[in-house]
Design a protein around this motif. Structure first.
Motif, PDB file in Angstrom:
ATOM      1  N   CYS A  57       0.830  -1.220   0.000  1.00  0.00           N
ATOM      2  CA  CYS A  57       0.000   0.000   0.000  1.00  0.00           C
ATOM      3  C   CYS A  57       0.858   1.261   0.000  1.00  0.00           C
ATOM      4  CB  CYS A  57      -0.928   0.003   1.210  1.00  0.00           C
ATOM      5  SG  CYS A  57      -2.231  -1.231   1.125  1.00  0.00           S
ATOM      6  N   GLU A  58       1.875   1.303   0.836  1.00  0.00           N
ATOM      7  CA  GLU A  58       2.714   2.503   0.907  1.00  0.00           C
ATOM      8  C   GLU A  58       3.514   2.705  -0.370  1.00  0.00           C
ATOM      9  OE1 GLU A  58       2.508   4.874   3.058  1.00  0.00           O
ATOM     10  OE2 GLU A  58       1.007   3.763   4.172  1.00  0.00           O
ATOM     11  N   MET A  59       3.931   1.613  -1.012  1.00  0.00           N
ATOM     12  CA  MET A  59       4.647   1.757  -2.273  1.00  0.00           C
ATOM     13  C   MET A  59       3.717   2.295  -3.355  1.00  0.00           C
ATOM     14  SD  MET A  59       6.972  -0.938  -4.424  1.00  0.00           S
ATOM     15  CE  MET A  59       5.733  -1.717  -5.393  1.00  0.00           C
ATOM     16  N   VAL A  60       2.496   1.801  -3.414  1.00  0.00           N
ATOM     17  CA  VAL A  60       1.536   2.283  -4.409  1.00  0.00           C
ATOM     18  C   VAL A  60       1.235   3.762  -4.176  1.00  0.00           C
ATOM     19  CG1 VAL A  60      -0.859   2.069  -5.181  1.00  0.00           C
ATOM     20  CG2 VAL A  60       0.545   0.033  -4.916  1.00  0.00           C
ATOM     21  N   PHE A  61       1.005   4.153  -2.915  1.00  0.00           N
ATOM     22  CA  PHE A  61       0.728   5.559  -2.619  1.00  0.00           C
ATOM     23  C   PHE A  61       1.922   6.441  -2.976  1.00  0.00           C
ATOM     24  CE2 PHE A  61      -2.406   4.101   0.823  1.00  0.00           C
ATOM     25  CZ  PHE A  61      -3.457   4.150  -0.062  1.00  0.00           C
ATOM     26  N   ALA A  62       3.138   5.969  -2.691  1.00  0.00           N
ATOM     27  CA  ALA A  62       4.328   6.755  -3.031  1.00  0.00           C
ATOM     28  C   ALA A  62       4.481   6.884  -4.543  1.00  0.00           C
ATOM     29  CB  ALA A  62       5.572   6.118  -2.413  1.00  0.00           C
ATOM     30  N   ILE A  63       4.173   5.833  -5.288  1.00  0.00           N
ATOM     31  CA  ILE A  63       4.248   5.900  -6.752  1.00  0.00           C
ATOM     32  C   ILE A  63       3.220   6.891  -7.286  1.00  0.00           C
ATOM     33  CG2 ILE A  63       3.787   4.590  -8.866  1.00  0.00           C
ATOM     34  CD1 ILE A  63       5.069   2.165  -7.472  1.00  0.00           C
ATOM     35  N   VAL A  64       2.020   6.873  -6.734  1.00  0.00           N
ATOM     36  CA  VAL A  64       0.976   7.798  -7.185  1.00  0.00           C
ATOM     37  C   VAL A  64       1.394   9.240  -6.924  1.00  0.00           C
ATOM     38  CG1 VAL A  64      -1.369   8.590  -6.691  1.00  0.00           C
ATOM     39  CG2 VAL A  64      -0.922   6.159  -7.017  1.00  0.00           C
ATOM     40  N   PHE A  65       1.871   9.523  -5.709  1.00  0.00           N
ATOM     41  CA  PHE A  65       2.287  10.891  -5.400  1.00  0.00           C
ATOM     42  C   PHE A  65       3.524  11.296  -6.192  1.00  0.00           C
ATOM     43  CE2 PHE A  65      -0.735  10.586  -2.074  1.00  0.00           C
ATOM     44  CZ  PHE A  65      -1.094  11.899  -1.794  1.00  0.00           C
ATOM     45  N   PHE A  66       4.426  10.353  -6.438  1.00  0.00           N
ATOM     46  CA  PHE A  66       5.596  10.655  -7.275  1.00  0.00           C
ATOM     47  C   PHE A  66       5.141  11.072  -8.665  1.00  0.00           C
ATOM     48  CE2 PHE A  66       9.094   9.635 -10.105  1.00  0.00           C
ATOM     49  CZ  PHE A  66      10.192  10.123  -9.410  1.00  0.00           C
ATOM     50  N   GLY A  67       4.205  10.333  -9.238  1.00  0.00           N
ATOM     51  CA  GLY A  67       3.700  10.677 -10.569  1.00  0.00           C
ATOM     52  C   GLY A  67       2.977  12.011 -10.590  1.00  0.00           C
ATOM     53  N   ILE A  68       2.174  12.262  -9.578  1.00  0.00           N
ATOM     54  CA  ILE A  68       1.427  13.525  -9.525  1.00  0.00           C
ATOM     55  C   ILE A  68       2.369  14.704  -9.396  1.00  0.00           C
ATOM     56  CG2 ILE A  68      -0.113  14.886  -8.040  1.00  0.00           C
ATOM     57  CD1 ILE A  68      -1.707  12.292  -7.598  1.00  0.00           C
ATOM     58  N   PHE A  69       3.341  14.606  -8.494  1.00  0.00           N
ATOM     59  CA  PHE A  69       4.267  15.720  -8.303  1.00  0.00           C
ATOM     60  C   PHE A  69       5.238  15.864  -9.470  1.00  0.00           C
ATOM     61  CE2 PHE A  69       3.623  15.184  -3.498  1.00  0.00           C
ATOM     62  CZ  PHE A  69       2.582  16.088  -3.510  1.00  0.00           C
ATOM     63  N   MET A  70       5.646  14.740 -10.071  1.00  0.00           N
ATOM     64  CA  MET A  70       6.575  14.802 -11.194  1.00  0.00           C
ATOM     65  C   MET A  70       5.938  15.474 -12.403  1.00  0.00           C
ATOM     66  SD  MET A  70       8.324  11.714 -13.366  1.00  0.00           S
ATOM     67  CE  MET A  70       6.781  11.274 -14.110  1.00  0.00           C
ATOM     68  N   MET A  71       4.709  15.112 -12.693  1.00  0.00           N
ATOM     69  CA  MET A  71       4.010  15.685 -13.848  1.00  0.00           C
ATOM     70  C   MET A  71       3.345  17.030 -13.529  1.00  0.00           C
ATOM     71  SD  MET A  71       4.799  13.529 -16.094  1.00  0.00           S
ATOM     72  CE  MET A  71       3.798  13.962 -17.482  1.00  0.00           C
TER      73      MET A  71
END
Length: 154
Positions: A57-71
């Motif tokens: 769960c924490e990895m998925v949430f971190a990936i989602v936030f990484f994508g949102i902040f990166m883009m």
């Protein structure tokens, strides 16, 4: 013949990825993703694989936030307060990692993969707590920079 000098969307995304990982927030999120993946591997190799749910769960949430902040979607989607959402994600992740890791380290006698996952989980808890602390400092500095009303008629 196709023009190879034009910017393709994939190259643009890769450039955004490279430049975002060089920022402090991008580096922290990338480290959170990496250590969560390592914890998933450790827990999957142990006899008790149920502890991997927190890491997944924490990895998925971190990936989602990484994508949102990166883009830079956080600047386009204004319905969500991304700073507070990220603060809750990091704070809850720190607490969950520390609790599950202590359980794994204390009760993992004879299961080396579970103990290794617990130790990496403690490190992840510290990393998530550091992320929450940096976000809290950002929230605190944003509050201090807001202007107060100087109306004397109030």
């Amino acid at each position: 013949m196709a023009d190879t000098t034009a910017d393709s969307p994939a190259a643009n995304c890769l450039e955004k990825l490279k430049s975002y990982v060089k920022t402090q927030k991008g580096f922290i999120l990338a480290a959170e993703i990496l250590i969560s993946f390592i914890i998933i591997i450790c827990y999957a190799a142990s006899m008790y694989g149920g502890y991997s749910a927190v890491a997944i769960c924490e990895m998925v949430f971190a990936i989602v936030f990484f994508g949102i902040f990166m883009m830079e979607m956080d600047k386009q989607i204004l319905v969500v307060n991304w700073v507070w959402t990220d603060l809750f994600r990091a704070g809850i992740g720190a607490v969950l990692y520390i609790i599950t890791s202590l359980i794994c380290v204390i009760g993992g006698a004879g299961d080396g993969a579970r103990i290794a996952g617990g130790v990496f989980g403690l490190l992840a808890g510290i990393l998530f707590a550091y992320d929450a602390y940096t976000i809290f400092l950002q929230v605190k500095s944003n509050r201090q920079h807001t202007t107060a009303s100087t109306d004397d008629n109030v």
